[in-house]
Design an enzyme around this catalytic site. Structure first.
Site, PDB file in Angstrom:
ATOM      1  N   GLY A  15      40.513  34.935  41.598  1.00  0.00           N
ATOM      2  CA  GLY A  15      40.785  35.116  43.024  1.00  0.00           C
ATOM      3  C   GLY A  15      40.623  33.791  43.737  1.00  0.00           C
ATOM      4  N   ARG A  19      40.007  33.544  50.455  1.00  0.00           N
ATOM      5  CA  ARG A  19      39.009  32.885  51.304  1.00  0.00           C
ATOM      6  C   ARG A  19      37.735  32.567  50.525  1.00  0.00           C
ATOM      7  NH1 ARG A  19      39.323  34.016  57.147  1.00  0.00           N
ATOM      8  NH2 ARG A  19      41.421  34.707  57.641  1.00  0.00           N
ATOM      9  N   GLY A  96      32.355  40.378  43.584  1.00  0.00           N
ATOM     10  CA  GLY A  96      32.132  40.812  44.957  1.00  0.00           C
ATOM     11  C   GLY A  96      33.343  41.540  45.499  1.00  0.00           C
ATOM     12  N   THR A  97      34.248  41.955  44.616  1.00  0.00           N
ATOM     13  CA  THR A  97      35.447  42.679  45.041  1.00  0.00           C
ATOM     14  C   THR A  97      35.064  44.080  45.484  1.00  0.00           C
ATOM     15  OG1 THR A  97      36.884  41.427  43.560  1.00  0.00           O
ATOM     16  CG2 THR A  97      37.682  43.563  44.306  1.00  0.00           C
ATOM     17  N   THR A  98      35.469  44.456  46.679  1.00  0.00           N
ATOM     18  CA  THR A  98      35.129  45.769  47.212  1.00  0.00           C
ATOM     19  C   THR A  98      36.331  46.709  47.140  1.00  0.00           C
ATOM     20  OG1 THR A  98      35.648  45.000  49.461  1.00  0.00           O
ATOM     21  CG2 THR A  98      33.354  44.847  48.723  1.00  0.00           C
ATOM     22  N   HIS A 152      34.651  42.737  60.703  1.00  0.00           N
ATOM     23  CA  HIS A 152      35.166  41.683  59.842  1.00  0.00           C
ATOM     24  C   HIS A 152      36.498  41.173  60.379  1.00  0.00           C
ATOM     25  CE1 HIS A 152      32.273  43.358  56.921  1.00  0.00           C
ATOM     26  NE2 HIS A 152      32.332  42.162  56.349  1.00  0.00           N
ATOM     27  N   LYS A 156      40.708  41.761  56.281  1.00  0.00           N
ATOM     28  CA  LYS A 156      39.935  42.591  55.357  1.00  0.00           C
ATOM     29  C   LYS A 156      40.556  43.981  55.288  1.00  0.00           C
ATOM     30  CE  LYS A 156      35.246  43.975  54.088  1.00  0.00           C
ATOM     31  NZ  LYS A 156      35.427  43.453  52.707  1.00  0.00           N
TER      32      LYS A 156
END
Length: 241
Positions: A15, A19, A96-98, A152, A156
């Site tokens: 990724g 960002r 940290g992928t949600t 956010h 997002k």
């Protein structure tokens, strides 16, 4: 492997053009205990090598050089491939992928029997502490309303945020039943407010991130620590201090 003055932890960033990925690439190059050995993005890279780091498309994952740990901040549909590569290579996995599906969470659990795995919705130390405070507050304030409000940037996609859901999980551990509200506006990095309210009084626990580098620093620190751990499912608090 362990990290010392002569041996750096080799990191693959998955990724890399997002960002968080850009922050990881920039800050990872500055660490004396780690080196970025590959950058992976969803589409074909405009340049194959940038600042000495080879870049790959997600479809070319298997061409990546040897690495000790992958840091994944991508989209849910990209997680399965990089997790499979970590299992194949025996490398640690930090993500940290949600917005992950239940089946993907199950895959993380299963993978942790073979490699070290750390998934977190937020890699800041402040949020780790906030979770503990939320659980304690919920436990000593039975019957109070619990609301979690998160804000956010407009890009997002998931709502509520993964961090909000994680904080809600801590509230539930304390006996509360959280409700959620989300705001997407401007370039807000991340704000989370956990409010406990009853007749005549209210408590607010707030965390505000003003720079996403705090998350990148935390993820890099976690990756370096995780590379030398035994297989298992880890939390940020297990490796951050």
């Amino acid at each position: 492997m362990t990290s010392n003055s002569s041996t750096r932890v080799r990191i693959l960033v998955h990724g890399a053009t997002g960002r968080m990925g850009q922050a990881l690439m920039r800050l990872g190059a500055q660490r004396p205990d780690a080196t970025i050995v590959a950058a992976v993005s969803r589409g074909m890279p405009a340049q194959r090598v940038v600042d000495g780091v080879p870049h790959f498309a997600a479809s070319e994952l298997h061409g990546a050089p040897a690495f000790d740990v992958a840091i994944d901040f991508s989209l849910p549909q990209g997680v399965d491939g990089v997790l499979a590569l970590c299992l194949e290579r025996g490398a640690a996995f930090v993500s940290g992928t949600t917005g992950l599906e239940d089946g993907q969470r199950g895959s993380l659990q299963a993978a942790s029997e073979r490699i070290p795995v750390l998934w977190a919705s937020n890699f800041s130390l402040g949020v780790a502490v906030l979770g503990e405070l939320v659980e304690r507050a919920a436990a000593v304030l039975p019957g109070w309303d619990c609301d979690i409000v998160e804000a956010h940037h407009v890009h997002k996609q998931d709502a509520p945020s993964g961090t909000a859901l994680t904080l809600g999980g801590f509230a539930e551990l304390g006996g509360a039943q959280p409700r959620y509200a989300s705001l997407r506006a401007g370039d807000i990095v991340g704000e989370h407010t956990v409010q406990f309210a009853t007749a005549g009084e209210r408590i607010e626990l707030i965390h505000r991130a003003t720079n996403r580098e705090v998350f990148a620093h935390g993820a890099l620190h976690a990756a370096v620590r995780l590379a030398s751990r035994r297989p298992g499912l880890y939390r940020v608090r297990d490796v951050i201090s």
